[in-house]
Design a protein around this motif. Sequence first.
Motif, PDB file in Angstrom:
ATOM      1  N   THR A  64      37.723  48.481  45.471  1.00  0.00           N
ATOM      2  CA  THR A  64      38.635  48.152  46.576  1.00  0.00           C
ATOM      3  C   THR A  64      38.655  49.224  47.656  1.00  0.00           C
ATOM      4  O   THR A  64      39.456  49.149  48.581  1.00  0.00           O
ATOM      5  CB  THR A  64      40.068  47.959  46.041  1.00  0.00           C
ATOM      6  OG1 THR A  64      40.460  49.136  45.317  1.00  0.00           O
ATOM      7  CG2 THR A  64      40.149  46.759  45.125  1.00  0.00           C
ATOM      8  N   ASP A  81      37.416  46.086  35.323  1.00  0.00           N
ATOM      9  CA  ASP A  81      37.865  44.691  35.460  1.00  0.00           C
ATOM     10  C   ASP A  81      38.384  44.150  34.140  1.00  0.00           C
ATOM     11  O   ASP A  81      38.573  42.943  33.995  1.00  0.00           O
ATOM     12  CB  ASP A  81      36.724  43.817  35.981  1.00  0.00           C
ATOM     13  CG  ASP A  81      35.556  43.749  35.009  1.00  0.00           C
ATOM     14  OD1 ASP A  81      35.127  44.806  34.523  1.00  0.00           O
ATOM     15  OD2 ASP A  81      35.061  42.639  34.735  1.00  0.00           O
ATOM     16  N   GLY A 109      38.645  40.141  34.847  1.00  0.00           N
ATOM     17  CA  GLY A 109      37.359  39.775  35.446  1.00  0.00           C
ATOM     18  C   GLY A 109      36.466  38.913  34.586  1.00  0.00           C
ATOM     19  O   GLY A 109      35.261  38.813  34.846  1.00  0.00           O
ATOM     20  N   VAL A 163      34.591  40.529  44.806  1.00  0.00           N
ATOM     21  CA  VAL A 163      36.013  40.743  45.085  1.00  0.00           C
ATOM     22  C   VAL A 163      36.279  40.773  46.590  1.00  0.00           C
ATOM     23  O   VAL A 163      37.278  40.222  47.066  1.00  0.00           O
ATOM     24  CB  VAL A 163      36.483  42.062  44.424  1.00  0.00           C
ATOM     25  CG1 VAL A 163      37.854  42.471  44.938  1.00  0.00           C
ATOM     26  CG2 VAL A 163      36.524  41.896  42.907  1.00  0.00           C
ATOM     27  N   ARG A 212      42.105  35.232  46.690  1.00  0.00           N
ATOM     28  CA  ARG A 212      42.165  35.958  45.427  1.00  0.00           C
ATOM     29  C   ARG A 212      42.156  37.461  45.698  1.00  0.00           C
ATOM     30  O   ARG A 212      41.192  37.992  46.235  1.00  0.00           O
ATOM     31  CB  ARG A 212      40.977  35.609  44.522  1.00  0.00           C
ATOM     32  CG  ARG A 212      41.042  34.223  43.927  1.00  0.00           C
ATOM     33  CD  ARG A 212      42.206  34.104  42.935  1.00  0.00           C
ATOM     34  NE  ARG A 212      42.204  32.793  42.290  1.00  0.00           N
ATOM     35  CZ  ARG A 212      42.805  31.715  42.783  1.00  0.00           C
ATOM     36  NH1 ARG A 212      43.441  31.801  43.939  1.00  0.00           N
ATOM     37  NH2 ARG A 212      42.774  30.575  42.138  1.00  0.00           N
ATOM     38  N   PRO A 228      42.157  41.481  44.400  1.00  0.00           N
ATOM     39  CA  PRO A 228      41.591  42.195  43.244  1.00  0.00           C
ATOM     40  C   PRO A 228      42.577  42.204  42.084  1.00  0.00           C
ATOM     41  O   PRO A 228      43.769  42.437  42.271  1.00  0.00           O
ATOM     42  CB  PRO A 228      41.364  43.607  43.790  1.00  0.00           C
ATOM     43  CG  PRO A 228      41.240  43.448  45.264  1.00  0.00           C
ATOM     44  CD  PRO A 228      42.140  42.307  45.626  1.00  0.00           C
ATOM     45  N   TYR A 253      39.747  34.274  38.644  1.00  0.00           N
ATOM     46  CA  TYR A 253      38.948  33.329  39.425  1.00  0.00           C
ATOM     47  C   TYR A 253      38.715  32.064  38.608  1.00  0.00           C
ATOM     48  O   TYR A 253      38.702  32.102  37.383  1.00  0.00           O
ATOM     49  CB  TYR A 253      37.584  33.939  39.772  1.00  0.00           C
ATOM     50  CG  TYR A 253      37.629  35.036  40.808  1.00  0.00           C
ATOM     51  CD1 TYR A 253      36.964  34.903  42.018  1.00  0.00           C
ATOM     52  CD2 TYR A 253      38.322  36.221  40.574  1.00  0.00           C
ATOM     53  CE1 TYR A 253      36.979  35.915  42.971  1.00  0.00           C
ATOM     54  CE2 TYR A 253      38.361  37.232  41.517  1.00  0.00           C
ATOM     55  CZ  TYR A 253      37.689  37.080  42.713  1.00  0.00           C
ATOM     56  OH  TYR A 253      37.717  38.082  43.648  1.00  0.00           O
TER      57      TYR A 253
END
Length: 446
Positions: free
Chosen positions: A120, A134, A138, A201, A209, A211, A215
């Motif tokens: 990020t 993640d 993730g 991301v 969405r 971080p 998803y």
Amino acid sequence: MEKKIVVSAEEEKLISPSAIEQIKLKEAGSKVPKKEKSIKRPWRGIFNWWFSVKKMTYVDESKEKCEIYMDGKKFDIPQVKDKLTAAIKKQEQAIKQKNFLDAFYNHIWVTYRTGFTSITKNIKLPKKSYYVSDSGWGCMIRAGQMLLSNCLIAHNFPAGDFSIELVTKDEKARFKYLTVLKSIMDNLSGISAAFSIGNIVELGIEYGRKPGEWYGPSMIVQIFEQLNAKYKPFPGLNIVTFPEGVIYQSKIFKASFEEKDKKWVPTIVFIGYRLGLEKINPEYFPAVIRMMNYPGWVGLVGGQGKGALYFVGHQDSQLIFLDPHVTQQAVATIEDLWEEHLTYHYSIPLKLPLSELDTCLSYGFYLRTYNDYELFASQISIEAKKESTFVQIFEKEPVYTNIDPIREEEVEIGGEGKKEVFLIYQPSNYYFIQKKKKKKKKKVLC
């Protein structure tokens, strides 16, 4: 008396470290520390499907052969019944079982990673936060990377001869293999690693969405399509997605034929479906399996609850999968990639009952030649005519012109009192909506 939860060393590899820690605390009678909601949700989903998971079995006394389908291939493992031929059958059984396990091991396995450069750092957020792992959120990104990576392996190895043994011996094969792994490296971004978690991301913010948020299967493949169009990491390869499950042949043609000489360009086709609200209708089960046997099929991303998985085959109504819910150290540099390449492979296939599969899923197909496309389109067209199927295929996309909205609706956005006006259209027997100002079709994503 509370039942003790027994977790073997082999199973510990398949459950996230935070889950193992909670189990050990429960057994010791200690209080499990409360975690934030965003971290608890994935754990709850993983815990639910874990007890439905089964290890692969190769014995079925009711049949002459144990039939396993993976990557469009059939693995027949003979059953030992006749004592007179037991020795020969056992030897044949061992050889064919090894062939299946070797083929399974050759799949690219992508998991949670930790210790990578913050994903990020180049993203503008209202409240600055840094993500160097993640783990816990993730899994769909990783399952999607598995599906995409195995499509890329199929692209880079036209003869279908990819294996760990081959890349160990052959330098050219090793280069093509490492090119795929480099495209998903966590410590690279931009064109250097087109499908890295950092790029995903960054683009995910456009889909709403942030971080650390989960998803959906349709969303992740759409992001892959955009990243491929932006960076073109594999020249001569296109990606086409159908996030709402309706296949339009004109869209594939437009992406797959070069304008100058009208030659076919190898194409990855992703098809997203939502097969219900909470559970898949059992009438769809045969169609889910049939789609996995069609020409060019590479895999399926889905899961159960908030636990995303990558499915590579099936044994009867059990789906064979690779699990991303393991946290590994991120590969630091490109130079370390070959040394760490075995962390991208896993040797133990597991099964999940089809009845436990979540309603949102995405199929992946790789079509190298026009002949591959014709076989694919032919099978899909036949499937679309069957009863109790969810597959639809048309020659062209519908054209929305000269359609007046039937009404306007004011909708609250984000739960903070902010409202926007949407136009509601009904061109035939279904609805679609547009924001009144931007005139942009609203995407409905899993």
